[in-house]
Design a protein around this motif. Structure first.
Motif, PDB file in Angstrom:
ATOM      1  N   LEU A 364     -44.830 -19.807  54.176  1.00  0.00           N
ATOM      2  CA  LEU A 364     -45.638 -18.706  53.676  1.00  0.00           C
ATOM      3  C   LEU A 364     -45.741 -17.623  54.746  1.00  0.00           C
ATOM      4  N   ARG A 365     -45.459 -16.399  54.357  1.00  0.00           N
ATOM      5  CA  ARG A 365     -45.471 -15.253  55.273  1.00  0.00           C
ATOM      6  C   ARG A 365     -46.575 -14.285  54.850  1.00  0.00           C
ATOM      7  N   ASN A 366     -47.054 -13.483  55.780  1.00  0.00           N
ATOM      8  CA  ASN A 366     -48.010 -12.446  55.439  1.00  0.00           C
ATOM      9  C   ASN A 366     -47.567 -11.797  54.126  1.00  0.00           C
ATOM     10  N   PRO A 367     -48.391 -11.860  53.072  1.00  0.00           N
ATOM     11  CA  PRO A 367     -47.946 -11.394  51.757  1.00  0.00           C
ATOM     12  C   PRO A 367     -47.604  -9.912  51.703  1.00  0.00           C
ATOM     13  N   VAL A 368     -48.217  -9.104  52.560  1.00  0.00           N
ATOM     14  CA  VAL A 368     -47.871  -7.684  52.605  1.00  0.00           C
ATOM     15  C   VAL A 368     -46.429  -7.520  53.081  1.00  0.00           C
ATOM     16  N   GLU A 369     -46.100  -8.205  54.151  1.00  0.00           N
ATOM     17  CA  GLU A 369     -44.752  -8.118  54.699  1.00  0.00           C
ATOM     18  C   GLU A 369     -43.730  -8.717  53.733  1.00  0.00           C
ATOM     19  N   ARG A 370     -44.094  -9.846  53.109  1.00  0.00           N
ATOM     20  CA  ARG A 370     -43.167 -10.476  52.173  1.00  0.00           C
ATOM     21  C   ARG A 370     -42.868  -9.583  50.972  1.00  0.00           C
ATOM     22  N   THR A 371     -43.899  -8.931  50.466  1.00  0.00           N
ATOM     23  CA  THR A 371     -43.744  -8.055  49.306  1.00  0.00           C
ATOM     24  C   THR A 371     -42.801  -6.894  49.617  1.00  0.00           C
ATOM     25  N   ILE A 372     -43.000  -6.269  50.767  1.00  0.00           N
ATOM     26  CA  ILE A 372     -42.146  -5.144  51.168  1.00  0.00           C
ATOM     27  C   ILE A 372     -40.722  -5.619  51.410  1.00  0.00           C
ATOM     28  N   SER A 373     -40.591  -6.751  52.086  1.00  0.00           N
ATOM     29  CA  SER A 373     -39.270  -7.298  52.379  1.00  0.00           C
ATOM     30  C   SER A 373     -38.513  -7.649  51.092  1.00  0.00           C
ATOM     31  N   TRP A 374     -39.236  -8.204  50.120  1.00  0.00           N
ATOM     32  CA  TRP A 374     -38.594  -8.567  48.850  1.00  0.00           C
ATOM     33  C   TRP A 374     -38.097  -7.321  48.117  1.00  0.00           C
ATOM     34  N   TYR A 375     -38.880  -6.263  48.158  1.00  0.00           N
ATOM     35  CA  TYR A 375     -38.471  -5.011  47.507  1.00  0.00           C
ATOM     36  C   TYR A 375     -37.131  -4.543  48.067  1.00  0.00           C
ATOM     37  N   PHE A 376     -37.003  -4.467  49.382  1.00  0.00           N
ATOM     38  CA  PHE A 376     -35.763  -3.966  49.980  1.00  0.00           C
ATOM     39  C   PHE A 376     -34.625  -4.972  49.828  1.00  0.00           C
ATOM     40  N   HIS A 377     -34.958  -6.229  49.795  1.00  0.00           N
ATOM     41  CA  HIS A 377     -33.953  -7.263  49.530  1.00  0.00           C
ATOM     42  C   HIS A 377     -33.303  -7.020  48.165  1.00  0.00           C
ATOM     43  N   MET A 378     -34.102  -6.734  47.161  1.00  0.00           N
ATOM     44  CA  MET A 378     -33.586  -6.496  45.817  1.00  0.00           C
ATOM     45  C   MET A 378     -32.836  -5.164  45.732  1.00  0.00           C
ATOM     46  N   ILE A 379     -33.307  -4.160  46.438  1.00  0.00           N
ATOM     47  CA  ILE A 379     -32.584  -2.879  46.469  1.00  0.00           C
ATOM     48  C   ILE A 379     -31.187  -3.088  47.034  1.00  0.00           C
ATOM     49  N   ASN A 380     -31.083  -3.879  48.111  1.00  0.00           N
ATOM     50  CA  ASN A 380     -29.775  -4.127  48.729  1.00  0.00           C
ATOM     51  C   ASN A 380     -28.869  -4.972  47.839  1.00  0.00           C
ATOM     52  N   ARG A 381     -29.452  -5.685  46.897  1.00  0.00           N
ATOM     53  CA  ARG A 381     -28.656  -6.481  45.954  1.00  0.00           C
ATOM     54  C   ARG A 381     -28.282  -5.693  44.703  1.00  0.00           C
ATOM     55  N   GLY A 382     -28.616  -4.424  44.672  1.00  0.00           N
ATOM     56  CA  GLY A 382     -28.208  -3.600  43.544  1.00  0.00           C
ATOM     57  C   GLY A 382     -29.203  -3.553  42.412  1.00  0.00           C
ATOM     58  N   ALA A 383     -30.473  -3.874  42.680  1.00  0.00           N
ATOM     59  CA  ALA A 383     -31.490  -3.821  41.633  1.00  0.00           C
ATOM     60  C   ALA A 383     -31.741  -2.375  41.223  1.00  0.00           C
ATOM     61  N   LYS A 384     -32.362  -2.194  40.061  1.00  0.00           N
ATOM     62  CA  LYS A 384     -32.684  -0.853  39.595  1.00  0.00           C
ATOM     63  C   LYS A 384     -33.580  -0.153  40.601  1.00  0.00           C
ATOM     64  N   LYS A 385     -33.291   1.125  40.819  1.00  0.00           N
ATOM     65  CA  LYS A 385     -33.986   1.863  41.870  1.00  0.00           C
ATOM     66  C   LYS A 385     -35.301   2.457  41.362  1.00  0.00           C
ATOM     67  N   ARG A 386     -36.389   1.982  41.928  1.00  0.00           N
ATOM     68  CA  ARG A 386     -37.705   2.591  41.750  1.00  0.00           C
ATOM     69  C   ARG A 386     -38.356   2.643  43.121  1.00  0.00           C
ATOM     70  N   ASP A 387     -39.115   3.704  43.379  1.00  0.00           N
ATOM     71  CA  ASP A 387     -39.710   3.794  44.707  1.00  0.00           C
ATOM     72  C   ASP A 387     -40.782   2.725  44.875  1.00  0.00           C
ATOM     73  N   LEU A 388     -40.944   2.294  46.120  1.00  0.00           N
ATOM     74  CA  LEU A 388     -41.837   1.186  46.446  1.00  0.00           C
ATOM     75  C   LEU A 388     -43.265   1.459  45.984  1.00  0.00           C
ATOM     76  N   GLU A 389     -43.767   2.674  46.212  1.00  0.00           N
ATOM     77  CA  GLU A 389     -45.165   2.969  45.898  1.00  0.00           C
ATOM     78  C   GLU A 389     -45.445   2.817  44.406  1.00  0.00           C
ATOM     79  N   SER A 390     -44.548   3.322  43.546  1.00  0.00           N
ATOM     80  CA  SER A 390     -44.786   3.225  42.104  1.00  0.00           C
ATOM     81  C   SER A 390     -44.717   1.786  41.628  1.00  0.00           C
ATOM     82  N   ILE A 391     -43.813   0.998  42.216  1.00  0.00           N
ATOM     83  CA  ILE A 391     -43.711  -0.418  41.850  1.00  0.00           C
ATOM     84  C   ILE A 391     -44.985  -1.158  42.242  1.00  0.00           C
ATOM     85  N   ILE A 392     -45.458  -0.902  43.454  1.00  0.00           N
ATOM     86  CA  ILE A 392     -46.669  -1.576  43.937  1.00  0.00           C
ATOM     87  C   ILE A 392     -47.867  -1.210  43.066  1.00  0.00           C
TER      88      ILE A 392
END
Length: 517
Positions: A364-392
């Motif tokens: 288990l990692r700091n959930p703030v850091e994990r959430t941000i890291s997961w967002y960019f992980h999915m962006i790098n995998r070709g996920a649909k592009k939405r800005d982080l702030e609107s997703i959050i």
């Protein structure tokens, strides 16, 4: 541009003015203006000399390079003109990709391959994704790599990852295949394919590619494993299981040659000893590799099997074929790490039914850091592009409107995974309704990185293994991204604070994540 005769006296007067200015105080702007004035008179050689003076004083001015490029081309100095064009490109404050698309190919024609690659990289940074110009840039980029005799497997791997990030999955697969052709033992290229969406129409060619590579690299375990994955996707499970078992045997031969000489089992029949169930982006890759350093641990051909959440219909024999058969023998251990298991609603029931005594590990990692890291992980995998702030914001709103019953009934499809995956307390409550707490080792990601040997002693003790010390614990699969706006971080911190408190109360344990990151 053409110069009319009646303009010449004005140009001469302007030249005199700037010559007087640089005599008093030399400056780049005056030299650049002189170059442009002589260019109007078609005195290209003189113009170039003044541009060079301007560059000596101010070497990062794109306008000067751009002007000198035209003068050099008018002089027939093509090689130097392209180089000057490249310098203009690097220093252009507002780049228009359309103006520079052919620059890379011109650089390549002159053998300046690395500069051409740098050119396309920079263009991709400023080009809107999925635009026609982006496709053309990728095409030219690959053309340059194909033409360059010095292109390495890493060059193709990097391009493939860029293509995948822009959701050009089929083209990315082709680049990863080229990387493998350059280096048939590049594990990173095989792994990249494992984490890239493969279109059904591309399966046959990919299978043929693997089979062809195996003709000259028959002892490559990762190649066998990837062939098994492609055959699985095509529905040829028996052939896939043969490939997985061969992968394990080849891997054992290279990692534990003393064991490969024994009369070892080809088919595994006993359950794995452990499963790392998550959480995603919490360091599971590092932990998995650290466990695999222990001499009694024999890992499967790849980290993430995702059997209990995605591939359950393939059957238990298919699952067990991923593990080395010799791990059924006394004193050997094996296990897997599928970090998506933690969020899967069906997985704990399925594991408890198949392997009720298995040991489970959670990071288990700091959930703030994990959430941000997961967002960019999915962006790098070709996920649909939405800005982080609107997703959050939308995720927080959705979860805030959930009932208490919904929050205590975690379902992968119910919440956006960026935030839903970080609501640890609800996932753990679900898992502990199927397993005794003694079967679940819960670790803090920050502890794994700050005191790895101490945590690994705890892990080995939990698994029933003797302690094993290692001199190095490199952090694996590290992501990188630009600094996040403090408003977004503050919003996440405020949102997670009560859930962090619930987790600490539930486990009777402090995590101290509410300190600002």
């Amino acid at each position: 541009m053409e110069t009319l005769p009646d303009q010449t006296p004005k140009i001469v007067e302007a030249i005199k003015y700037y010559l007087k200015q640089i005599k008093q105080e030399p400056n780049a702007e005056a030299y650049c203006n002189l170059g442009s004035l002589f260019a109007l008179l078609k005195k290209w050689k003189v113009a170039i000399a003044f541009y060079r003076k301007a560059i000596q004083i101010e070497p990062n001015n794109a306008i000067t390079y751009r002007n000198m490029t035209r003068a050099l081309m008018m002089m027939g100095q093509q090689t130097e003109a392209v180089q000057c064009w490249y310098e203009a490109f690097l220093n252009e404050p507002t780049i228009q990709p359309e103006q520079y698309l052919t620059l890379g190919l011109n650089l390549a024609k002159q053998g300046q391959y690395q500069q051409a690659i740098d050119c396309y990289k920079k263009m991709l940074e400023v080009t809107p994704q999925n635009s026609p110009i982006e496709k053309q840039i990728f095409h030219n980029y690959q053309t340059v790599l194909d033409a360059n005799p010095q292109t390495t497997h890493q060059d193709y791997l990097n391009l493939g990852k860029l293509m995948r990030k822009s959701s050009y999955f089929q083209k990315a697969i082709i680049c990863f295949q080229k990387a493998i052709e350059k280096n048939p033992y590049s594990r990173s290229a095989y792994t990249a394919i494992q984490y890239t969406r493969i279109a059904p129409e591309q399966l046959d060619s990919l299978i043929q590619f693997y089979q062809k590579m195996l003709q000259s690299h028959e002892n490559n375990p990762v190649l066998w494993g990837n062939l098994g994955d492609a055959l699985t996707q095509k529905g040829e499970l028996k052939e896939a299981m043969i490939c997985y078992r061969k992968s394990n045997k080849k891997n054992l031969r290279s990692s534990h040659p003393e064991l490969s000489q024994q009369d070892n089992k080809l088919k595994k029949e006993c359950p794995p000893d452990f499963v790392i169930i998550g959480a995603a982006k919490c360091g599971t890759t590092s932990l998995y590799k650290y466990i695999g350093l222990h001499p009694q641990v024999l890992l499967p051909h790849k980290k993430e099997i995702d059997f209990f959440n995605k591939n359950y219909s393939f059957g238990i024999d298919w699952y067990l074929s991923h593990f080395p058969g010799i791990s059924d023998y006394k004193d050997f251990y094996t296990g897997e790490a599928s970090p998506n298991y933690l969020e899967s609603f069906e997985t704990p029931l399925r594991i408890s039914q198949c392997f009720p005594q298995i040991k489970l590990i959670v990071l288990l990692r700091n959930p703030v850091e994990r959430t941000i890291s997961w967002y960019f992980h999915m962006i790098n995998r070709g996920a649909k592009k939405r800005d982080l702030e609107s997703i959050i914001n939308s995720a927080i709103e959705q979860i805030s409107n959930c009932s208490e019953f919904q929050l205590h009934s975690p379902n992968t499809n119910q919440f956006p995974r960026h935030i839903g995956g970080s609501l640890y307390v609800f996932h753990l409550q679900h898992w502990l309704s199927f397993f005794d707490q003694s079967q679940l080792l819960i670790l803090k990601s920050e502890d794994l990185y700050s005191k790895p040997q101490e945590i690994m002693d705890e892990v080995f003790n939990f698994l029933g293994l003797a302690n094993y010390e290692n001199s190095r614990y490199p952090i694996c699969n590290v992501g990188s991204y630009k600094p996040i706006a403090q408003e977004v971080i503050k919003s996440l911190e405020d949102f997670f604070q009560p859930y962090n408190q619930q987790l600490e109360n539930y486990l009777n344990r402090k995590f101290d994540w509410d300190a600002k990151i």
